[in-house]
Design a protein around this motif. Structure first.
Motif, PDB file in Angstrom:
ATOM      1  N   TYR A 209       0.835  -1.192   0.000  1.00 54.94           N
ATOM      2  CA  TYR A 209       0.000   0.000   0.000  1.00 54.94           C
ATOM      3  C   TYR A 209       0.876   1.250   0.000  1.00 54.94           C
ATOM      4  N   ILE A 210       0.472   2.240  -0.751  1.00 52.57           N
ATOM      5  CA  ILE A 210       1.124   3.540  -0.694  1.00 52.57           C
ATOM      6  C   ILE A 210       0.450   4.308   0.440  1.00 52.57           C
ATOM      7  N   SER A 211       1.215   4.824   1.357  1.00 47.90           N
ATOM      8  CA  SER A 211       0.691   5.442   2.572  1.00 47.90           C
ATOM      9  C   SER A 211      -0.381   6.485   2.293  1.00 47.90           C
ATOM     10  N   PRO A 212      -1.312   6.650   3.261  1.00 45.62           N
ATOM     11  CA  PRO A 212      -2.248   7.766   3.151  1.00 45.62           C
ATOM     12  C   PRO A 212      -1.498   9.088   3.266  1.00 45.62           C
ATOM     13  N   SER A 213      -2.145  10.149   2.839  1.00 45.39           N
ATOM     14  CA  SER A 213      -1.524  11.470   2.814  1.00 45.39           C
ATOM     15  C   SER A 213      -2.454  12.469   3.489  1.00 45.39           C
ATOM     16  N   PHE A 214      -1.869  13.482   4.114  1.00 42.42           N
ATOM     17  CA  PHE A 214      -2.701  14.512   4.727  1.00 42.42           C
ATOM     18  C   PHE A 214      -3.224  15.518   3.710  1.00 42.42           C
ATOM     19  N   GLN A 215      -2.790  15.396   2.473  1.00 38.56           N
ATOM     20  CA  GLN A 215      -3.300  16.219   1.377  1.00 38.56           C
ATOM     21  C   GLN A 215      -3.748  15.300   0.248  1.00 38.56           C
ATOM     22  N   PRO A 216      -4.832  15.630  -0.444  1.00 35.34           N
ATOM     23  CA  PRO A 216      -5.219  14.800  -1.588  1.00 35.34           C
ATOM     24  C   PRO A 216      -4.118  14.840  -2.654  1.00 35.34           C
ATOM     25  N   ARG A 217      -3.869  13.690  -3.290  1.00 33.41           N
ATOM     26  CA  ARG A 217      -2.823  13.603  -4.311  1.00 33.41           C
ATOM     27  C   ARG A 217      -3.387  13.454  -5.713  1.00 33.41           C
TER      28      ARG A 217
ATOM     29  N   VAL B 298      -9.992   8.390  -0.885  1.00 36.15           N
ATOM     30  CA  VAL B 298     -11.083   8.850  -0.023  1.00 36.15           C
ATOM     31  C   VAL B 298     -10.506   9.448   1.248  1.00 36.15           C
ATOM     32  N   GLU B 299     -11.254  10.355   1.832  1.00 35.21           N
ATOM     33  CA  GLU B 299     -10.849  10.985   3.089  1.00 35.21           C
ATOM     34  C   GLU B 299     -11.512  10.252   4.246  1.00 35.21           C
TER      35      GLU B 299
ATOM     36  N   PRO C 137     -10.788   8.917   8.748  1.00 29.30           N
ATOM     37  CA  PRO C 137     -10.050   9.212   9.977  1.00 29.30           C
ATOM     38  C   PRO C 137      -8.626   8.639   9.940  1.00 29.30           C
ATOM     39  N   PHE C 138      -7.725   9.335  10.624  1.00 27.45           N
ATOM     40  CA  PHE C 138      -6.331   8.911  10.732  1.00 27.45           C
ATOM     41  C   PHE C 138      -5.840   9.259  12.120  1.00 27.45           C
ATOM     42  N   VAL C 139      -5.159   8.318  12.793  1.00 25.70           N
ATOM     43  CA  VAL C 139      -4.617   8.547  14.126  1.00 25.70           C
ATOM     44  C   VAL C 139      -3.104   8.720  13.993  1.00 25.70           C
ATOM     45  N   PRO C 140      -2.602   9.947  14.070  1.00 28.19           N
ATOM     46  CA  PRO C 140      -1.148  10.148  13.942  1.00 28.19           C
ATOM     47  C   PRO C 140      -0.420   9.871  15.255  1.00 28.19           C
ATOM     48  N   ARG C 141       0.885   9.693  15.146  1.00 27.82           N
ATOM     49  CA  ARG C 141       1.754   9.505  16.318  1.00 27.82           C
ATOM     50  C   ARG C 141       2.912  10.487  16.208  1.00 27.82           C
ATOM     51  N   ASP C 142       3.447  10.872  17.370  1.00 31.42           N
ATOM     52  CA  ASP C 142       4.634  11.729  17.345  1.00 31.42           C
ATOM     53  C   ASP C 142       5.872  10.849  17.172  1.00 31.42           C
ATOM     54  N   SER C 143       7.041  11.451  17.178  1.00 29.09           N
ATOM     55  CA  SER C 143       8.283  10.714  16.927  1.00 29.09           C
ATOM     56  C   SER C 143       8.578   9.670  18.002  1.00 29.09           C
ATOM     57  N   ALA C 144       7.978   9.819  19.194  1.00 29.01           N
ATOM     58  CA  ALA C 144       8.169   8.851  20.275  1.00 29.01           C
ATOM     59  C   ALA C 144       7.094   7.760  20.247  1.00 29.01           C
ATOM     60  N   GLY C 145       6.156   7.841  19.289  1.00 26.03           N
ATOM     61  CA  GLY C 145       5.102   6.842  19.185  1.00 26.03           C
ATOM     62  C   GLY C 145       3.844   7.166  19.955  1.00 26.03           C
ATOM     63  N   LYS C 146       3.800   8.345  20.617  1.00 29.14           N
ATOM     64  CA  LYS C 146       2.620   8.737  21.383  1.00 29.14           C
ATOM     65  C   LYS C 146       1.493   9.141  20.430  1.00 29.14           C
ATOM     66  N   LEU C 147       0.265   8.683  20.746  1.00 28.10           N
ATOM     67  CA  LEU C 147      -0.885   9.022  19.912  1.00 28.10           C
ATOM     68  C   LEU C 147      -1.189  10.509  19.990  1.00 28.10           C
ATOM     69  N   LEU C 148      -1.469  11.085  18.845  1.00 27.01           N
ATOM     70  CA  LEU C 148      -1.862  12.489  18.737  1.00 27.01           C
ATOM     71  C   LEU C 148      -3.350  12.551  18.419  1.00 27.01           C
ATOM     72  N   PRO C 149      -3.965  13.727  18.496  1.00 22.00           N
ATOM     73  CA  PRO C 149      -5.399  13.830  18.191  1.00 22.00           C
ATOM     74  C   PRO C 149      -5.713  13.360  16.763  1.00 22.00           C
ATOM     75  N   GLU C 150      -6.835  12.668  16.647  1.00 20.50           N
ATOM     76  CA  GLU C 150      -7.271  12.151  15.352  1.00 20.50           C
ATOM     77  C   GLU C 150      -7.509  13.292  14.375  1.00 20.50           C
ATOM     78  N   ARG C 151      -7.166  13.034  13.127  1.00 21.67           N
ATOM     79  CA  ARG C 151      -7.467  13.963  12.033  1.00 21.67           C
ATOM     80  C   ARG C 151      -7.897  13.133  10.842  1.00 21.67           C
ATOM     81  N   THR C 152      -7.973  13.715   9.682  1.00 19.16           N
ATOM     82  CA  THR C 152      -8.324  12.928   8.505  1.00 19.16           C
ATOM     83  C   THR C 152      -7.134  12.861   7.553  1.00 19.16           C
ATOM     84  N   ALA C 153      -7.170  11.845   6.723  1.00 17.37           N
ATOM     85  CA  ALA C 153      -6.134  11.661   5.713  1.00 17.37           C
ATOM     86  C   ALA C 153      -6.794  11.111   4.459  1.00 17.37           C
TER      87      ALA C 153
END
Length: 196
Positions: free
Chosen positions: A99-107, A113-114, A116-132
């Motif tokens: 799979y080619i990774s999802p993107s935070f901008q349409p390509r 399709v847009e 939900p996406f759960v991002p993580r910081d560089s330490a692996g901590k969950l960040l607030p959900e956004r869309t991708a």
């Protein structure tokens, strides 16, 4: 003689599985070879996974389903998944679709399709959900993996309980959220293929 998979053993595994009942779908994100045909890219991806103490029982690449560890051997692919009971990696058979990774901008990828996406910081901590933006996954890769996993389950005498995605058993994961939306198949269809 296997008909839906080939043995491409790259690791002996981390112990025995405990009669898994779940075929657990993951994505194998890869941008080095978006065609997923380059054997060098495959070998490098496997090396990176193993360096991080992660692997899948089976992976799709170059249009074939490859068994990466001997059948019945456990690998680390689903640790910390509250939706699985007991030893997560021993009760689920981990498969990965390229799979080619999802993107935070349409390509501009046809069918993206847009969702939900759960991002993580560089330490692996969950960040607030956004869309991708999620591009489609090839139906033939999903169906091919499920058929191959089904064959292994039948050979091992394991009960075939369900096809689930990593995101379904672990809310902190994003793979695979878009099957029912833009992949030409559904979890329900994949489940039916697996258990029939």
């Amino acid at each position: 003689m296997p008909t839906h998979y080939v043995e491409h053993i790259v690791d002996p595994g981390k112990g025995s599985m405990k009669a898994p009942t779940i075929c657990l779908l993951h994505w194998l994100t890869e941008t080095e070879d978006p065609s997923f045909m380059d054997e060098g890219a495959f070998e490098r991806k496997v090396a990176v996974l193993k360096a991080n103490n992660v692997l899948y029982n089976m992976m799709r690449w170059s249009g074939e389903s490859r068994l990466l560890v001997p059948a019945g051997r456990k690998v680390y692919h689903a640790g910390g998944s509250p939706g699985l009971a007991g030893d997560d990696n021993a009760v689920s058979f981990g498969v990965a679709v390229p799979y080619i990774s999802p993107s935070f901008q349409p390509r501009g990828v046809e069918g993206e399709v847009e969702l939900p996406f759960v991002p993580r910081d560089s330490a692996g901590k969950l960040l607030p959900e956004r869309t991708a933006w999620y591009p489609p996954i090839r139906r033939e890769d999903l169906v091919g993996l499920v058929l191959a996993a089904r064959e292994v389950f039948l050979e091992q005498g394991w009960a075939r309980g369900a096809v689930l995605t990593h995101a379904q058993v672990n809310p902190g994961k994003n793979d695979i959220r878009n099957i029912d939306v833009n992949c030409g198949t559904s979890i329900a269809e994949l489940h039916t293929i697996f258990v029939s």
